[in-house]
Design a protein around this motif. Sequence first.
Motif, PDB file in Angstrom:
ATOM      1  N   ALA A 258       0.830  -1.201   0.000  1.00  0.00           N
ATOM      2  CA  ALA A 258       0.000   0.000   0.000  1.00  0.00           C
ATOM      3  C   ALA A 258       0.870   1.259   0.000  1.00  0.00           C
ATOM      4  CB  ALA A 258      -0.932  -0.008   1.208  1.00  0.00           C
ATOM      5  N   TRP A 259       1.945   1.241   0.802  1.00  0.00           N
ATOM      6  CA  TRP A 259       2.866   2.387   0.830  1.00  0.00           C
ATOM      7  C   TRP A 259       3.477   2.590  -0.553  1.00  0.00           C
ATOM      8  CZ3 TRP A 259       7.770   3.737  -0.352  1.00  0.00           C
ATOM      9  CH2 TRP A 259       8.275   4.909   0.203  1.00  0.00           C
ATOM     10  N   ALA A 260       3.886   1.491  -1.185  1.00  0.00           N
ATOM     11  CA  ALA A 260       4.505   1.578  -2.501  1.00  0.00           C
ATOM     12  C   ALA A 260       3.558   2.214  -3.511  1.00  0.00           C
ATOM     13  CB  ALA A 260       4.920   0.183  -2.968  1.00  0.00           C
ATOM     14  N   ALA A 261       2.297   1.792  -3.487  1.00  0.00           N
ATOM     15  CA  ALA A 261       1.323   2.320  -4.441  1.00  0.00           C
ATOM     16  C   ALA A 261       1.128   3.820  -4.275  1.00  0.00           C
ATOM     17  CB  ALA A 261      -0.002   1.588  -4.280  1.00  0.00           C
ATOM     18  N   ALA A 262       1.314   4.317  -3.061  1.00  0.00           N
ATOM     19  CA  ALA A 262       1.144   5.745  -2.782  1.00  0.00           C
ATOM     20  C   ALA A 262       2.424   6.552  -2.963  1.00  0.00           C
ATOM     21  CB  ALA A 262       0.617   5.929  -1.360  1.00  0.00           C
ATOM     22  N   ASN A 263       3.524   5.861  -3.267  1.00  0.00           N
ATOM     23  CA  ASN A 263       4.822   6.534  -3.332  1.00  0.00           C
ATOM     24  C   ASN A 263       5.633   6.092  -4.551  1.00  0.00           C
ATOM     25  OD1 ASN A 263       5.304   8.109  -0.561  1.00  0.00           O
ATOM     26  ND2 ASN A 263       4.172   6.234  -0.121  1.00  0.00           N
ATOM     27  N   GLY A 264       5.016   6.156  -5.699  1.00  0.00           N
ATOM     28  CA  GLY A 264       5.738   5.912  -6.937  1.00  0.00           C
ATOM     29  C   GLY A 264       5.630   4.518  -7.502  1.00  0.00           C
ATOM     30  N   GLY A 265       4.927   3.613  -6.812  1.00  0.00           N
ATOM     31  CA  GLY A 265       4.764   2.251  -7.297  1.00  0.00           C
ATOM     32  C   GLY A 265       3.474   2.081  -8.080  1.00  0.00           C
ATOM     33  N   ASP A 266       3.453   1.107  -8.966  1.00  0.00           N
ATOM     34  CA  ASP A 266       2.269   0.797  -9.752  1.00  0.00           C
ATOM     35  C   ASP A 266       1.489  -0.296  -9.026  1.00  0.00           C
ATOM     36  OD1 ASP A 266       0.376  -0.067 -11.544  1.00  0.00           O
ATOM     37  OD2 ASP A 266       1.712  -0.081 -13.272  1.00  0.00           O
ATOM     38  N   PRO A 267       0.294  -0.005  -8.480  1.00  0.00           N
ATOM     39  CA  PRO A 267      -0.447  -1.022  -7.721  1.00  0.00           C
ATOM     40  C   PRO A 267      -0.875  -2.213  -8.555  1.00  0.00           C
ATOM     41  CG  PRO A 267      -1.810   0.920  -8.114  1.00  0.00           C
ATOM     42  CD  PRO A 267      -0.416   1.283  -8.533  1.00  0.00           C
ATOM     43  N   GLY A 268      -0.892  -2.058  -9.867  1.00  0.00           N
ATOM     44  CA  GLY A 268      -1.258  -3.165 -10.736  1.00  0.00           C
ATOM     45  C   GLY A 268      -0.104  -4.059 -11.114  1.00  0.00           C
ATOM     46  N   ARG A 269       1.098  -3.698 -10.692  1.00  0.00           N
ATOM     47  CA  ARG A 269       2.286  -4.507 -11.013  1.00  0.00           C
ATOM     48  C   ARG A 269       3.088  -4.740  -9.735  1.00  0.00           C
ATOM     49  NH1 ARG A 269       5.529  -1.767 -15.722  1.00  0.00           N
ATOM     50  NH2 ARG A 269       4.941   0.134 -14.619  1.00  0.00           N
ATOM     51  N   LEU A 270       2.627  -5.701  -8.956  1.00  0.00           N
ATOM     52  CA  LEU A 270       3.240  -6.024  -7.671  1.00  0.00           C
ATOM     53  C   LEU A 270       3.813  -7.433  -7.703  1.00  0.00           C
ATOM     54  CD1 LEU A 270       3.702  -5.344  -4.616  1.00  0.00           C
ATOM     55  CD2 LEU A 270       1.472  -6.420  -4.194  1.00  0.00           C
ATOM     56  N   GLY A 271       5.069  -7.564  -7.270  1.00  0.00           N
ATOM     57  CA  GLY A 271       5.713  -8.869  -7.182  1.00  0.00           C
ATOM     58  C   GLY A 271       6.374  -9.045  -5.827  1.00  0.00           C
ATOM     59  N   ILE A 272       6.879 -10.224  -5.595  1.00  0.00           N
ATOM     60  CA  ILE A 272       7.584 -10.511  -4.345  1.00  0.00           C
ATOM     61  C   ILE A 272       8.690 -11.507  -4.618  1.00  0.00           C
ATOM     62  CG2 ILE A 272       6.053 -12.423  -3.669  1.00  0.00           C
ATOM     63  CD1 ILE A 272       6.358 -11.443  -0.752  1.00  0.00           C
ATOM     64  N   THR A 273       9.792 -11.359  -3.893  1.00  0.00           N
ATOM     65  CA  THR A 273      10.828 -12.380  -3.870  1.00  0.00           C
ATOM     66  C   THR A 273      11.340 -12.502  -2.445  1.00  0.00           C
ATOM     67  OG1 THR A 273      12.829 -13.210  -4.979  1.00  0.00           O
ATOM     68  CG2 THR A 273      12.806 -10.878  -4.401  1.00  0.00           C
ATOM     69  N   GLY A 274      11.780 -13.703  -2.090  1.00  0.00           N
ATOM     70  CA  GLY A 274      12.276 -13.933  -0.743  1.00  0.00           C
ATOM     71  C   GLY A 274      13.337 -15.006  -0.744  1.00  0.00           C
ATOM     72  N   PHE A 275      14.202 -14.950   0.270  1.00  0.00           N
ATOM     73  CA  PHE A 275      15.363 -15.833   0.343  1.00  0.00           C
ATOM     74  C   PHE A 275      15.309 -16.645   1.627  1.00  0.00           C
ATOM     75  CE2 PHE A 275      16.196 -12.244  -2.292  1.00  0.00           C
ATOM     76  CZ  PHE A 275      16.927 -12.740  -3.364  1.00  0.00           C
ATOM     77  N   CYS A 276      15.451 -17.971   1.501  1.00  0.00           N
ATOM     78  CA  CYS A 276      15.472 -18.864   2.665  1.00  0.00           C
ATOM     79  C   CYS A 276      14.167 -18.712   3.454  1.00  0.00           C
ATOM     80  CB  CYS A 276      16.715 -18.565   3.492  1.00  0.00           C
ATOM     81  SG  CYS A 276      17.038 -19.724   4.819  1.00  0.00           S
ATOM     82  N   TRP A 277      14.209 -18.206   4.679  1.00  0.00           N
ATOM     83  CA  TRP A 277      12.984 -17.963   5.443  1.00  0.00           C
ATOM     84  C   TRP A 277      12.022 -17.107   4.629  1.00  0.00           C
ATOM     85  CZ3 TRP A 277      10.465 -13.639   7.241  1.00  0.00           C
ATOM     86  CH2 TRP A 277       9.512 -13.836   8.249  1.00  0.00           C
ATOM     87  N   GLY A 278      12.558 -16.105   3.945  1.00  0.00           N
ATOM     88  CA  GLY A 278      11.731 -15.247   3.110  1.00  0.00           C
ATOM     89  C   GLY A 278      11.192 -15.945   1.883  1.00  0.00           C
ATOM     90  N   GLY A 279      11.867 -17.012   1.438  1.00  0.00           N
ATOM     91  CA  GLY A 279      11.347 -17.786   0.315  1.00  0.00           C
ATOM     92  C   GLY A 279      10.048 -18.484   0.674  1.00  0.00           C
ATOM     93  N   ARG A 280       9.966 -19.007   1.888  1.00  0.00           N
ATOM     94  CA  ARG A 280       8.706 -19.595   2.356  1.00  0.00           C
ATOM     95  C   ARG A 280       7.612 -18.531   2.384  1.00  0.00           C
ATOM     96  NH1 ARG A 280       6.253 -19.438   7.287  1.00  0.00           N
ATOM     97  NH2 ARG A 280       4.661 -21.053   7.643  1.00  0.00           N
ATOM     98  N   ILE A 281       7.958 -17.333   2.870  1.00  0.00           N
ATOM     99  CA  ILE A 281       6.985 -16.252   2.942  1.00  0.00           C
ATOM    100  C   ILE A 281       6.503 -15.867   1.541  1.00  0.00           C
ATOM    101  CG2 ILE A 281       6.637 -13.843   3.573  1.00  0.00           C
ATOM    102  CD1 ILE A 281       6.647 -15.744   5.965  1.00  0.00           C
TER     103      ILE A 281
END
Length: 290
Positions: free
Chosen positions: A152-175
Motif C-alpha cells: 500500500a505504501w509503494a502504491a502511494a509513493n511511486g509504485g504501480d499497484p497493478g504490477r506487484l511482485g515478491i521475492t524472498g530468500f530462505c525464510w523469506g522464500g517460504r513467505i
Amino acid sequence: MLVKDSDLDSPVPGLPLSRRTFAGTSLAAGFAAAVRPALGQSVIQTSAEGLKAGDIAVRGGDGIPVRAYWVQPLGKGPFPTVLVVSEIFGLHEYIRDICRRLARQGYQAIAPNVFQRQGDPSTVSSVAEIQSGIVARVPDLQVLGDLDACAAWAAANGGDPGRLGITGFCWGGRIAWLYAAHNPQLRAAVAWYGRLDGVSTENTPRHPVDLAASIYAPVLGLYGGKDQAIPLADVETLREGLARAGRRAELVVYPEAGHAFHADYRPSYRSDDAMDGWRRMLAWFRSHQL
C-alpha cells in the motif's frame, strides 16, 4: 571479487523425505552450513548512485511503524514494485543490495524489517538462538500484514499497484509462497530455497505444500539439489500439488547447489547458479507483466 551490475542479467545456461519431521535438525544444519559475516556484506556491491533510496517507516498491519529499506529509479514512475523478504538474518547489507539490484532493473523495491517486534538478528551470533529466540516467535499473519502495508505504501509513493511482485530468500522464500496464496493482486512471486513443509504451530499454521491449491500468483521456486534443509521430496510434493490444482508455477532444482546458493556473503554461494537464478527471476517477472 567485485561483480558488476551488468553481469547480473547475463544469460547463463541452467537446468530446468518425509513431511513434518524433517524441519528440526536438518533445517538447522542447512542454515549453519554457512554462518554469515556479522554485517552480511555482499561480494556484489551495487551503488545507489542514480537511484532514490533510503530507510522508511511503514505502518504495519497492527498499526506499529515497521522500518523498511526502499529503492527505486529516478523519475516519477509509476514503477513495478517488488517486495523483498529477508533470510533469518534480517535486513542487512545483502538484502539492501538485492533491492538496489532490482532498482537497476527498473523496479521499486521495498524490504521490511519483519523481525523488529521480536528482536534484532544482527545482535545474535548463534543461528539456533536466532531461530528459537526471534524467528519462531514471528507469526505468519504479522508478516503478511506488514507486506500488505508495504504494498500500500509503494502504491502511494511511486509504485504501480497493478504490477506487484515478491521475492524472498530462505525464510523469506517460504513467505513468498505464502504471500502468493494471500494477496490476489500479486502479479508474480519468486521463492529462493524457501522451506516448503514443517511442523504446524500457532505462528506458522500452514506451509507451502498445504497451500498448493490456494496460490493466486504464478510462482518460480529455485532450489538446491544438495540442500540439507529442504528435502527434494518436498519439492516434488509441491510440484505435484500445483499440477493437480492447475496452478502456474515452475520449480527449478540446481543439482550441485546447497542451501543459500544465492547468498554471496556466505560460503554456500555458487555464482553460476546464483546468476542463472537471477536471470530466471527477471524473466519470470517480465513474462508476467511485472
